[in-house]
Design an enzyme around this catalytic site. Sequence first.
Site, short mmCIF file in Angstrom:
data_model
loop_
_atom_site.label_atom_id
_atom_site.label_comp_id
_atom_site.label_asym_id
_atom_site.label_seq_id
_atom_site.Cartn_x
_atom_site.Cartn_y
_atom_site.Cartn_z
N CYS A 40 -57.95 0.35 73.13
CA CYS A 40 -59.34 -0.10 73.27
C CYS A 40 -60.28 0.79 72.43
CB CYS A 40 -59.77 -0.04 74.74
SG CYS A 40 -61.46 -0.64 75.01
N CYS A 67 -61.56 -5.82 80.25
CA CYS A 67 -62.58 -5.27 79.36
C CYS A 67 -62.98 -6.32 78.32
CB CYS A 67 -62.01 -4.02 78.66
SG CYS A 67 -63.05 -3.38 77.34
N CYS A 317 -36.69 -8.75 106.37
CA CYS A 317 -36.18 -10.01 105.83
C CYS A 317 -35.54 -9.81 104.46
CB CYS A 317 -37.28 -11.07 105.78
SG CYS A 317 -38.78 -10.57 104.94
#
Length: 351
Positions: A40, A67, A317
């Site tokens: 970025c 962003c 489970c």
Amino acid sequence: MITAELKKEYYRALLDKDTEYEGVFYVGVKTTGVFCRPTCPARKPKFDHCEFFESAQEALLASYRPCKRCCPLSHPNQVSELVQRLVKAVEENPEKRWTEKDFQELSVDASTARRQFKKRFGMTFVEYARARRMGLAMKQIREGGAVIDAQLSTGYESSSGFRDAFSRIMGAAPTLLGQSNILKASWLDTRLGPMIAIADEEALHLLEFLDRRGLEREVERLRQKTTSAIIPGETEPIRSIERELSQYFDGELKEFKTPVTFLGSPFQKSVWEVLRNISYGETRSYSDIARALGKPSAFRAVAQANGANQLAIIVPCHRVINSNGELGGYGGGLTRKKWLIDHEKQGVCIT
């Protein structure tokens, strides 16, 4: 799990805008509420203001939004125009529940959207939109009740969006709860991703991974069955399960002692009790559970009751597999199921 050393490595890559780390991690910036790609161009945050994620879905569930500068989910050099358009549509209305009609209005084929998102991000478009919505509504859980009124008064993404999202998932905005029965909800960070725990002062009612499909419906059913409002906060059962989960993931705990409440039919409750009797490190098939209940032909009903379990890991489970040895299904995802089974088998070998 992102270790302290890995965080330092990722932060160095962020400062260097290292292209080799593209797709390896995303960084959430606590001060702005956005998450970014490693490259970025925006001004780099301080290390303490960074939160690192291995997938975009994790960042979304942690309440970060994409962003606008680096476009982590819709960078024009990396994704199709279709993906860019859908990500933009979600950001314009992140609280929205997408239907077939919504795709038609955008002249988008839903199956194409699913396929392209799955290939690029490892999740379908509906899963992406749900993760964005859940992150939005869970932000107040993570930050605590003291912040909620300010968020509601100032708005989040829109003037009423956060209140609407909260109301749809939790049943009522905090300021409108009045004298309702109260359940408390807390965000729990775990090795396998964020979970939500919901409990009263006596027992735990729900423990689920935040990205579980259908979680919003589970919370809604819980709210209706208990005629309660659900607000951010902690109770002793929540503090207890947070401690026990930490011990479990560290290989130090094999049996949970946190008090729980089962909300289900008599048959479902009988299945869940049998599940709790499966020893740590062992597995059983759906047919095994049916025979233990004295109903050998009811293995499909057992599978359905297994899927209706609202207390992940506590009611194990994940220890139920197909008769042929395949993993079968799991609400938290098969990757997590395999990890949990392997983790427990390893723990048995160690002891």
